[in-house]
Motif scaffolding. Structure first.
Motif, short mmCIF file in Angstrom:
data_model
loop_
_atom_site.label_atom_id
_atom_site.label_comp_id
_atom_site.label_asym_id
_atom_site.label_seq_id
_atom_site.Cartn_x
_atom_site.Cartn_y
_atom_site.Cartn_z
N VAL A 264 0.83 -0.90 -0.20
CA VAL A 264 -0.06 -0.07 0.13
C VAL A 264 0.94 1.26 -0.01
O VAL A 264 1.67 1.41 0.66
N VAL A 265 0.69 2.21 -0.85
CA VAL A 265 1.44 3.45 -1.02
C VAL A 265 0.59 4.43 -0.59
O VAL A 265 -0.44 4.87 -0.85
N TYR A 266 1.04 5.44 0.34
CA TYR A 266 0.53 6.49 1.06
C TYR A 266 1.35 7.72 0.49
O TYR A 266 2.38 7.69 0.63
N LYS D 152 11.13 0.59 8.54
CA LYS D 152 10.66 -0.15 9.70
C LYS D 152 10.41 -1.80 8.84
O LYS D 152 9.98 -2.01 7.93
N GLU D 245 8.19 -1.51 5.97
CA GLU D 245 7.34 -0.07 5.82
C GLU D 245 8.52 0.94 5.62
O GLU D 245 9.63 1.14 6.36
N ILE D 253 5.34 3.60 1.80
CA ILE D 253 4.76 2.25 1.37
C ILE D 253 4.96 1.08 2.21
O ILE D 253 6.24 0.98 2.95
N ILE D 254 4.05 0.56 2.46
CA ILE D 254 3.86 -0.61 3.38
C ILE D 254 3.44 -1.92 2.84
O ILE D 254 2.73 -1.83 1.97
#
Lengths: 337, 337, 337, 337
Positions: A264-266, D152, D245, D253-254
Motif C-alpha cells: 500500500v502506498v501513501y 521499519k 514499511e 509504502i507498506i
C-alpha cells in the motif's frame, strides 16, 4: 494406485498450450504422450517445446494411439461434444474445456456416451479451484454462514472480445456468465430453478448491433429457496473483477480479488493499493494447475472427478433460460431439463 | 441572512427525540420553541429535558403557535401527509420523516400544498447525508467512475421488526427498500423506470404468513440506461450492513460500513476487525445531524432543501412497482407517475 | 450527584476555544461561567459567541470568582504550573493542557499543591480518549494479546511548526514525542525505566540549526520487561499518521488511522482509499470531547480523573531522558524520578 | 546465450531438497546433474525422486565432476565458507545459503576466492525476491516515497527453534535478524553504519539461559542519513509476521503479509480474515523459485547475480555490531569493515 497417466492434448491454441505446460511441469503423475491440432505446425511446436513424442493433425489418430489414456479437449467449442463422444467410445478419460456445447441435445449425448463407457469426465470450470472461492465453498459447507440466503457474484472482464467473436459466442450468458452460473451451483450446493436477466448495451454499440448485450444483472432462484444475483460487464477499467459474496443466517463470507502484491502506498494523493490482476490467465493460473492435478488424481485413483459431465450441462441450461429472459425484457424464465 | 429558526417538533417518540436532541445541541441556528405529542406526557418529558417552552398534545395548536416557524414531523407515518398539508397551509417550513405516505394521491396533495404555500419542504432520507455515500455521490458527479453502468446497494437490518409492525408496514419494499430506492435516485442522478423484484421468506415464516417477504433482490432500470440492483434482508447476524457500489466506464467506487473503531486483532484464530455498527442510530448519527443542519440552513438562507417533496414521492412510486413485481413472481413492472 | 459544574476557561487561543466550544455544546453537566485571556479581546469574543457571563484579562480574578468551580488551563505552556498551583490553592478543580511544565521541580510543586488541596486534576493527554487507542488499551487489559512484548507507535505530523516555535518548544521529545510517551505508559500499564533515542534532521536543515532533530526513533524499556519503539517525524506528506501496535504472547492488536470516509475507488491507476485525516483537530475531535466529559463527570461524581497529575510528570521525565540519550548519540539513559 | 546450466546440489536436507525440487521442475535452464550429502542415503533418495544421475557423499567429488557447472551449497552453515572457497577454486558458479559464515575472516577469504576465480556467486537472501518487498524496493528506487527517512521491518517467527539449535546459532542477530539486515540494505540502497540493539527474553527463559535473547528492537543509522528500526520475536501466535514499511519525504509504502486466501468472514463475533501464512516455506515459496531462476539466468547470460558475495558479508558485520550493542545494554556500536 496407478503412478502415471498418459495424456494427449487435443488443440494447441492458447488454452491447450496452458494445459500442456502445466501437465508437463506442474502436475505430478501427468505424462504428455501426444498432441494434435488441425494446424499441425502448432502441435509440432508445442511438442518440441515440451518433448511430446507423438504429433497429429487429426484428433481421431490421437484417440487411436494406445499410448494415450486420457485427453484434454482444448479445441474450438463446436468440436467439444463430437470429440468428447469419440474419446468416450475410445475409452479415454476426458478433461473437456467449457462449455461442452451450446446445444442441449449434443451435451446430453456426451453424458450418455460417458455413462456408457464408464470413463472419467471433467469439465474445465477452473474457477472452482481458485483458492478464494474454494474457501467460500468450504465455509458454506461447514455452515460458517448458516443457512444461505443470498449469493452475489461480480464478474467483469478487463476488455470485450472482438465483435467478430461475440457474433459466434452464443451471447453473453452462454459465453461469459456461464462461469458464474457454475459458481452459483458450486457455492449453493443447490440447483437453479428460475432466472431473470436484465441486459443492456453500455460498453460498445457494436455489441448491441451484433445482437448481444455487454452489461447485465441476473437474478436466480434456487431449489433450496435462496436467491442469487450476478452482475457482469464485458469491460472493467481496473482489471478482471471476480468477487463472490455469500450471505446466510449466521453471517457472510466475501472473496476479494487477487493482486500482484500486498503493498500500500501513501502519498498526498491518497492511499493506493494494487488493482485486481488484469488477465484471467494470471488470476486463475493456480486454479488451472489445481484442476489438472485433481483430474489426473481422479484418473489414477479411480475416484470421481470434481466437476462431472452433469456439471457441464446445468450451466448451459441456465444460460439458455437467462438468454430467453433477457430477450423478453427480464421476465423470469424456468430453467429447463 | 436570518440567524435563528424557531422549530416545533411534532411527535416525541424515538425519532422525534433524536431530532429534538440534535436541534437543541448540535444544529447552529436551530431553536426549539414547541413540541407536541398525542401522548402529552412524552412531550412534556422531552420539553423538560431540553427546555422547550411550549408543549401541546394537539399538533394543530402547535401549528397555530406564532413562535413556530418550522416543524419536524416525527409522528406516525399515517399522519405525515395530513400534518404536512396543514403545516404548509399554516406557512411553516417542513421537515418530514420518510415516507410522506404510502398513498400516492395523498403524497401528491402534499406536493400541491407545498407548491402553493412556497414553504421549504425536506424529506428525512438521512442516508444521503452519510459521509460515505456523500463521497460516492461526489465521485459519480465528478465523473471519477465515468459513465455509470451498474449501481449495487446492500442493505440489511440487524433484526426484523415485530410481526405486528410488519403487518402495517406496507411491506418490505415500502418500509425498508424505500431508503435504497432513494439512494439509487441520489447516486444515479436519474429516474428509475422499471423494477423487477424477487422476494422470499427465509428469516421468519411468521413474516410470510403476514403476507410479506424478508429477503429480496431488486433489479432496476434507469432512464439513463444504467442498471441497479439492491439486496435486502430483515436480519443480519453481524449488524447493520449498508454498502454501496457504483461501477462505471472509468472504474468503480465502493462504500464500506462504519465500525466502532479501526483496530485489527491478530491471534491464532485469525485476523479480526470490528463488525459494522449494529444499529441505525449509531450508523447514521452524524447523518441525522447533517440533514437537520442543512434543513435549518436552507430555511435561514432561503435556498432549496437538499431533499425536496418530489424526492418523497418517487421512492414510493418505485416501491409500489417493486411490490407489484414481487407479487407477480418477479415480472418487470414500469414505475408509475 | 452534583448536576452541574461551573467552569472557567483560562486562555482563549486555539485550544482554549476548542475546549470552550465543546464544554458549551457537547459536554453534559458543564456550564461555562467565565473566561480569561491576557488578550482580553480574545476572551470577550469567545464569551460573546458562547454566552459566557464573566470575562477577565487576569487569570487570578477568574480564580477568585466564586462562580467558578473548575478551570481549564489553556494558556501558554510556561504558565501552566504557576496557574495550576494557584488554582489548586483556590480550591478549583483543574483540567490542564499538556505539558504541565518542562521543569521537573515545577511539576512536582504542582503535584504537591494538588495533593494538599484535594482537588481533581486532569492533564490533557487527549489521545488516550481516541476510540482506537481505547480499544487497544482494553484489549491489552483484557489479555487479548497475552503478555505484552513489544509496543510500537508511529506518530508523524503533517507539517513542522515554524522554526521560531521549535526554538522554544523544548525539543522534539518534550514537544511532540511526549504524547507517545504518555500513550506508551497508558497502553503498557507499566513505567518506562530506560530510553534510547536516535534523532536526525531530514525534514528541514533550519530545524537542525535550531538545535533540534525532526526525525527520530526511540526505544524504551519498561519496568515489566517489555520493549517499546516510537518513530516520529515532523512532516508527513499523506497527513497525520497516528498508529499503534501492541504485540504479545497471544497475538497483536493494531490501531490504524482515521479517514474522512470508508470509500475505495478502483480505476486503471489503482485502488485508492482516503488518506489519514490531515490535522490533529480533526483526528482527535471526539477525543477532546470525551476527555472533557470524563473530567466533568469525575468532578461531579467525585471520582478519580482518568489522567492524573502524576501522569503529567512521567512523560516529561521520559522526554528528558530521551533528549539526553539523543544528545549522546543514542546511548541508553535511565528515566529519572 | 548458453541454454542449460548443469547443477550439483550440496546438502540434501530441508533447504537442499527445496532448491533441488525447484531446479528440477520450476527453473528453466536448470539441469540437476549431481547431488551430495554426508548422509549418502538422503542424497540417494533425492536423486531417485528427481532423476539426478550422480550421487556423492563427499562434496569434493561433486566439485570434481565435470558434469557440474554450478553448485547450490545447502550444507550446514559451518561448511559454507570452506565449500565456497573450494567450489570457486574448482571454477563452479556458486549459490550459497545464508550466511556464508559467522566468522568475518572466513567470509573475506571466500570473497577473495570468488574474485580470483571470476565465477558467479549468489547468497540465498530469498526475501529480496518476495513479490511484496520487490515492489517496495521498486517504489523506493523510483522515488515514489521521495527521500527515505525511516525504514521499519517487523519480523517474527511462528515458533522458536529448539534451545539446542539456539546454543549454536550464533545468537538471534546473526541467526534471525540477519535477513532483516539484508532487507535494510536492499531497501535503503545504503550501508548501515551504526547499530543499537535492545534485547530481552520474554518467550522462553531457556533461551535466556542459553545466553541469547528472543525479543529485540534494533535501531540502525545508514550512511545516507536515514534511520531504520527492526523488531524481532522468536514466537508469534498468529504466524510468520513479515512486514516492511518505508517512509520518505513524499510518502510511505507498506508491505503486508501473505495469506492463504483473500476471503473475509462476517459473523456476530466480528469480521475475520486469514492469518499470515504460518511457515517460511509457504510464505517464501515463490521467492525461492525466483532467486534460483535469477541465479541460473545470471550464469547462463554471464551477467551479475542479484545478491553478490559482498552482500553476504555486510549483514554479518551488522549482526556482530548488533550483538555487541545488545551485550552492552543498547549502547550504539559502529559497524565494522
Amino acid at each position: 494406485m496407478k503412478k502415471q497417466l498418459k495424456i494427449g492434448v487435443i488443440g494447441a491454441g492458447r488454452i491447450g498450450k496452458l494445459h500442456a505446460f502445466n501437465l508437463a511441469t506442474r502436475v505430478p503423475g501427468a505424462k504428455l504422450t501426444a498432441v494434435s491440432d488441425v494446424d499441425k505446425k502448432s502441435a509440432e511446436k508445442l511438442a518440441a517445446e515440451l518433448g511430446i513424442p507423438a504429433v497429429y493433425s487429426d484428433y481421431k489418430k490421437l484417440l487411436a494411439d494406445p499410448e494415450v489414456e486420457a485427453v484434454f479437449i482444448c479445441s474450438s467449442t463446436d468440436t467439444h461434444s463430437k470429440i468428447s463422444a469419440a474419446a468416450a467410445k475410445a475409452g479415454k478419460h476426458i478433461f473437456c474445456e467449457k462449455p461442452i456445447d451450446h446445444n442441449i441435445a449434443k451435451i446430453k449425448s456426451v453424458l450418455d456416451a460417458v455413462k456408457e463407457s464408464g470413463i472419467k469426465y471433467q469439465v474445465g470450470f477452473n474457477r472452482r479451484f481458485d483458492r478464494n472461492f474454494r474457501r467460500v465453498k468450504e465455509a458454506v459447507k461447514a455452515g460458517e454462514v448458516g443457512q444461505v440466503r443470498i449469493i452475489k457474484i461480480t464478474s467483469r472482464d478487463p476488455a470485450p472480445p472482438p465483435v467478430e467473436y461475440i457474433k459466434v459466442s452464443g451471447g453473453i450468458y452462454a459465453d461469459m456468465t456461464i462461469h458464474d452460473f457454475d459458481m452459483m451451483r458450486y457455492l449453493s450446493g443447490s440447483e437453479v430453478v428460475e432466472v431473470s436477466a436484465a441486459g443492456t448495451c453500455l460498453v460498445d454499440p457494436a455489441i448491441g448491433k451484433a445482437g448481444d448485450v455487454d452489461t447485465c444483472v441476473i437474478t436466480l432462484r434456487f431449489a433450496n429457496g435462496c436467491l442469487g444475483v450476478i452482475d457482469n460487464c464485458r469491460q472493467s477499467s481496473y482489471g478482471y473483477d471476480q468477487r463472490v459474496e455469500v450471505f446466510g443466517s449466521k453471517g457472510q463470507i466475501i472473496a476479494d480479488n487477487e493482486t500482484a502484491n500486498n503493498t500500500v502506498v501513501y502519498t498526498d494523493k491518497g492511499v493506493n493499493r494494487e488493482k485486481p490482476l488484469h488477465f484471467f490467465l494470471e488470476r486463475y493460473n493456480d486454479a488451472y494447475i489445481a484442476e489438472a492435478k485433481e483430474f489426473v488424481e481422479a484418473c489414477l485413483k479411480n475416484t470421481d472427478t470434481p466437476v462431472g459431465a452433469f456439471d457441464g450441462l446445468q450451466p448451459v441450461l441456465i444460460a439458455l433460460a437467462a438468454q430467453k429472459s433477457s430477450d423478453k425484457g427480464g421476465t423470469p424464465v424456468k430453467v429447463g431439463k
